[in-house]
Design an enzyme around this catalytic site. Structure first.
Site, short mmCIF file in Angstrom:
data_model
loop_
_atom_site.label_atom_id
_atom_site.label_comp_id
_atom_site.label_asym_id
_atom_site.label_seq_id
_atom_site.Cartn_x
_atom_site.Cartn_y
_atom_site.Cartn_z
CG ASP A 106 5.25 -4.59 -0.12
OD1 ASP A 106 4.73 -3.52 -0.52
OD2 ASP A 106 5.57 -4.78 1.07
CG ASP A 168 4.63 1.59 2.60
OD1 ASP A 168 3.82 2.25 3.25
OD2 ASP A 168 5.70 1.19 3.06
#
Ligand code: GLY
Length: 384
Positions: A106, A168
Site C-alpha cells: 500500500d 486493492d
C-alpha cells in the site's frame, strides 16, 4: 468533468464549497495529526503509533489520504496553509522508509496522495525523491511469477501470504506508472501491467464481479484459491473491492492507453451499477443478508470517482455512468456530517463485513468524496 445539467452543476459547486469550508476548520485542529478516522467527531492520530506496527501506526496504509485531501483543497483554493499542513504528513512518513519492516504494497496509497501530489503541484525535489523511493519499494514486491505480493506475514496468523495478491493493489500500481512516466524507465510500468493482466485473468469473474484475495503459487504463479477477505464470504462481492477494481482498471487505462483495461473497467462497472440499491446506499457486500444493514460509503465514493472517469472516457455512454455516480454522491451528501466542529464527513463506512466497525467514519472515504465532487466541478487534480 463539467456538468451540463444546471441543477446538478450548482449542487456540485455548493457541496464542494461546503466541504472546503469545513476542511478549513478541521485542518487547524488536525494540523499535527495523520488521521485515519474521526471518532465522536475527533480525528485520531496514526502518527502517534510508531513506525513498526503495520496495522496501527505510521505505516498504516491510509496515511496518505489526509494529505491528499489537503492537496486537493490547495489546488482548489491556492491557500498556502493547506500546503503546510499536507507536508507534515509527508515528513512524518519518512520514518516508514527508515523502519521498512512495517511496509506493504500500500505504498501507492500512502505516497501518491502525499509526496507525489506535492511534486505534481510544486515540483519539490524531496517530494519526487520520496515518490521514487516508494515506487522502488513497490517494484521490489513484484514476484516474477506474475503478481505483486500484498502483505508480509500477518502477525498472529499462520497464513502463508507469499502468494497473496489483493484487488486493492490496482490502486497502488499507479505509483509504478508515475515512476516510469517520471524517469523514462519502463521497468515500473512493465511490472504494473503484468500485475494488472494477472488481476484481469484471475480476479474478475464472468459476471463482472471481483474477488478480494487470490492466492497464487509463489513459485509458479498458478492460481491456488481465493478468499472472501473483507467481504461477506468466499464467492461474494465486497463492494469496496468492486470499486477498487473498477476505478483501478480505469487508471491502468489512463496511464497506458491499453483498451483491454478500459473494457475491464466497463465490465466491473456494469456489475456495480446493476447492483446499486434504489436509495443509492451501498452495502458492505452486494451478497450480504438483508440484516444487519451495514453500509460502506467509501465503496460509493470510490465507485463514483471511477464512474465519473468512465463518463468522460466513453462519451457515448456518459449518462449510463454519470447518473449512478450522481445518485451515490447525493446520498453521501445527504448523510454526511457537515458540522464544522466535528472532524469527519462520511458517517456510514465499514472496515470489513465481519469486523466490528460499521457505519463509522474513515478519512480515506472523505478523501474520495472530495475527489468525486472536484471531478464534477473541474477543480480537482488527478493524484493517481
Ligand atoms: N485496502 C483495504 C481496504 O480497502 O480496506
Amino acid at each position: 468533468m463539467l456538468l451540463s445539467h444546471k441543477t446538478e452543476a450548482a449542487w456540485a459547486q455548493d457541496a464542494a464549497r461546503r466541504f472546503e469550508h469545513k476542511l478549513r476548520a478541521v485542518r487547524v485542529r488536525s494540523a499535527e495529526k495523520i488521521p485515519s478516522r474521526a471518532v465522536d467527531g475527533v480525528h485520531n492520530n496514526k502518527a502517534d503509533g510508531g513506525a513498526y506496527t503495520p496495522d496501527d501506526g505510521l505505516c498504516w496504509w491510509t496515511n496518505g489520504f489526509w494529505a491528499g485531501m489537503l492537496w486537493q483543497a490547495y489546488r482548489m483554493t491556492g491557500d498556502e496553509a493547506y500546503k503546510e499542513v499536507a507536508r507534515y504528513t509527508e515528513r512524518r512518513l519518512d520514518d516508514c522508509f527508515r523502519s521498512y519492516c512495517g511496509l506493504h504494497h500500500d505504498v501507492g496509497f500512502m505516497w501518491l496522495p502525499s509526496a507525489v501530489a506535492d511534486y505534481r503541484l510544486t515540483a519539490d525535489g524531496d517530494a519526487r525523491r520520496r515518490g521514487l523511493h516508494a515506487a522502488s519499494l513497490l517494484a521490489g514486491r513484484f514476484n516474477p511469477a506474475g503478481f505483486i505480493r500484498a502483505w508480509n506475514d500477518i502477525p498472529g496468523s499462520e497464513a502463508d501470504t507469499r502468494g497473496w495478491a489483493i484487488i486493492d493493489c490496482m490502486f497502488n500500481i499507479p505509483l509504478l506508472y508515475w515512476a516510469s512516466e517520471e524517469t523514462g524507465d519502463p521497468r515500473f510500468r512493465k511490472i504494473a501491467m503484468t500485475h494488472a493482466d494477472t488481476v484481469a485473468a484471475n480476479f474478475v469473474r464472468a459476471d463482472g464481479s471481483v474477488r478480494h484475495i487470490v492466492e497464487f503459487d509463489p513459485e509458479t504463479g498458478a492460481f491456488v484459491r481465493d478468499y472472501g477477505g473483507q467481504g461477506y464470504a468466499q464467492g461474494s462481492s465486497w463492494t469496496r473491492g468492486q470499486a477498487w477494481g473498477l476505478y483501478g482498471f480505469v487508471m491502468s487505462y489512463k496511464h497506458t492507453g491499453a483498451v483491454r483495461y478500459l473494457a475491464m473497467a466497463e465490465k466491473i462497472a456494469a456489475y456495480f451499477i446493476a447492483h446499486i440499491p434504489a436509495d443509492g446506499a451501498i452495502p458492505v457486500d452486494f451478497c450480504q443478508p438483508e440484516e444487519p444493514r451495514w453500509y460502506d460509503d467509501i465503496a460509493a465514493a470510490v465507485a463514483a470517482c471511477g464512474l465519473l472517469e468512465l463518463a468522460d472516457l466513453v462519451p457515448e455512454k456518459q449518462e449510463v455512468y454519470l447518473s449512478p455516480a450522481l445518485k451515490m454522491l447525493h446520498r453521501l451528501d445527504d448523510t454526511a456530517d457537515w458540522d464544522e466542529g466535528r472532524d469527519g464527513f462520511l458517517c456510514n463506512c465499514s472496515a470489513d463485513y465481519h469486523g466490528r466497525e460499521h457505519n463509522v467514519n474513515f478519512t480515506y472515504g472523505d478523501y474520495y468524496f472530495l475527489e468525486a465532487l472536484l471531478k464534477l466541478t473541474g477543480q480537482g487534480i488527478f493524484l493517481w
